[in-house]
Enzyme design. Sequence first.
Site, PDB file in Angstrom:
ATOM      1  N   GLU A 206     -51.535 -75.630 -18.286  1.00 49.14           N
ATOM      2  CA  GLU A 206     -51.423 -76.689 -19.574  1.00 49.14           C
ATOM      3  C   GLU A 206     -52.549 -76.992 -19.833  1.00 49.14           C
ATOM      4  O   GLU A 206     -52.514 -77.703 -21.388  1.00 49.14           O
ATOM      5  CB  GLU A 206     -50.419 -78.158 -19.186  1.00 49.14           C
ATOM      6  CG  GLU A 206     -49.005 -77.581 -19.308  1.00 49.14           C
ATOM      7  CD  GLU A 206     -48.533 -76.965 -18.084  1.00 49.14           C
ATOM      8  OE1 GLU A 206     -48.081 -76.092 -18.177  1.00 49.14           O
ATOM      9  OE2 GLU A 206     -49.470 -77.161 -17.117  1.00 49.14           O
ATOM     10  N   ASN A 290     -46.781 -70.339 -15.570  1.00 51.56           N
ATOM     11  CA  ASN A 290     -45.906 -69.909 -17.384  1.00 51.56           C
ATOM     12  C   ASN A 290     -48.087 -69.587 -17.965  1.00 51.56           C
ATOM     13  O   ASN A 290     -49.041 -69.981 -17.722  1.00 51.56           O
ATOM     14  CB  ASN A 290     -45.541 -71.310 -17.770  1.00 51.56           C
ATOM     15  CG  ASN A 290     -46.927 -72.387 -17.877  1.00 51.56           C
ATOM     16  OD1 ASN A 290     -47.022 -73.280 -17.229  1.00 51.56           O
ATOM     17  ND2 ASN A 290     -47.672 -72.786 -19.001  1.00 51.56           N
ATOM     18  N   ASP A 332     -41.303 -72.452 -20.577  1.00 51.67           N
ATOM     19  CA  ASP A 332     -42.252 -72.828 -19.213  1.00 51.67           C
ATOM     20  C   ASP A 332     -41.360 -72.932 -17.792  1.00 51.67           C
ATOM     21  O   ASP A 332     -41.306 -73.499 -17.083  1.00 51.67           O
ATOM     22  CB  ASP A 332     -42.272 -74.663 -19.938  1.00 51.67           C
ATOM     23  CG  ASP A 332     -43.118 -75.142 -18.419  1.00 51.67           C
ATOM     24  OD1 ASP A 332     -44.558 -73.914 -18.874  1.00 51.67           O
ATOM     25  OD2 ASP A 332     -43.375 -75.797 -17.854  1.00 51.67           O
TER      26      ASP A 332
END
Length: 607
Positions: A206, A290, A332
């Site tokens: 992220e 992801n 995700d």
Amino acid sequence: MIAVAASLAALAACDRKPAPPVGPAHEAAVPPGGTGATAMIPAEDGQWTMPAKDYASTRFSGLSEITVNNVQNLKVAFTFSTGVNKGHEAAPLVVGTTMYVVTPYPNDLYALDLTKPGAPTKWVYHPLPKPASQGVACCDVVNRGVAFWNGKVILNTLDGYTVGVDANTGKEVWRTQLGDINRGETITMAPLVVKGKVLVGDAGGEFGVRGWLTALDADTGKIVWRAYHTGPDKDVLIGPDFHPFYASDRGKDLGVTTWPTDAWNIGGGTMWGWISYDPQLNLIYYGTANPGPWNAEQRPGDNKWTSGVFARDPDTGAAKWFYQSTPHDVHDYDGINENLLLEVPFNGQLRKVVARPERNGYFYLIDRVTGEVLAADPYSYVNSSFGVDLKTGRLKVNPEKVPQQGKVIRDICPTASGAKDWNPSAFSPRTGLVYIPHENLCMDWENVQANYIAGTPYVGADVRMKAGPGGNRGVLTAWDPVHRKAIWEIKEDLPLWSGALATAGDLVFYGTMDGWFKALDARNGKELWRFKAASGIIGQPIAYRGPDGHEYIAILAGVGGWAGAIVSGDLDPRDPTAALGFVGAMADLKQKTTAGGVLYVFSLPQR
């Protein structure tokens, strides 16, 4: 405060239906002989030297003193306070007469003497990670455990170091920096040692980091090899021995060409989950996370080699095959979940498989020699896809549930944390069942523009999570990998974020986020015992034989992690997009539990 939460705008609070009463959704008993699924499990030695118990990642204990007939008599043998009020996701280790416990940040490592009443501390090691690492931890400052090898305890720290600690003295033997928090890299996974090599991956998808798996010499801490999960073949350690089963995973430098220009440099694909090892094939198996950013409209293409499974040679790191469970991941769904190495009867043959309850909602059976998907069946409610095409291996994505920029796509199931997140399943060779602690959550999602700045959130989505169909947010499923169906299920009010433990006493142990530690009959799911801990449970239970020869069960309590960030990060329940949208599903958690950090150890009363 969870760092990424500040990057997401607030949305209106979501409504949630009341949860149904806790109990079996349906009941059936597995035959006494089991389903026919087996695993290569070493003889029980009474210890617990790696979080997954064994290289096949079964999390099965061969101890049988505690059974379905006497588990109701379990009592607290001793407790230990870690002094840390963050998410405790680790499994304790037991080697000989010593228990080793690692905390979330600041990642203190304790050695407890099991030969003495109350298990007093023998030594404590303080790695002193950089405080700034807390600000780039996506989903709480967790640590998922340590490993024991050749007289050393191997520890990962949040700020990107791997450390070898003398198991007898607590003295640091070596310390190697692997990650850079200035780029957003952290390390939260438990290391695995294979053939004298410590295997460690990074977290930080992220934050636009580039994912990798690194092998270090367990004696010296020197880096032996590193395999990246994006970029050219030479970086990914793809060479002439790479033979993926599906055509979509074949080609030159797919880690570059399946991305927009240079986007692979900040494309995620981290490795913060679980690794398994087959000593007969000499292959390790692990999943990649992801792609980044979450806004998939900014990264057209399959985005290799994210959200899939690698098989590699542990000596060199050379890739043998790869299967991408979620190409061009738009939800995700990652791929970091546990890989159970089972042998399963399939079409009249006993097949060596990787069994994976994947985040996209399907339970995969993958041939661990070739990478062929033999089966992929939903074990949770799924509407984001229509199944898996076994001819191509491709996920059949539902176009109506693909997020878009400028439009909220509602009721996508499963949610961004998947049908299950990091928390590992257990397998019992006695029943042949896989016990899956997972979630029943859905979400609303809108893509927004993401801009990359090193060390800052790189997400590009407004997400709001909520309970799935039926209103319950958690499920424990006993899955038959041979007949490919659930045998029994237990519905839970809150998402299940703890690991599972199966034992030769035909018991399954797991914890709930409001602090209940439970034991079930492994064959029919009947609850036989429960204990209320001081904080929610997201840790991994273990079983061990104490110095007195008796069986003990241990679990760390301390709510947190992504699902429990509202408590451990003291987030505002009025902001459903906080903690990357998880607060939307967990606004009531502060009313059900409080932060904490306590080790609980249980045993039967001794006469």
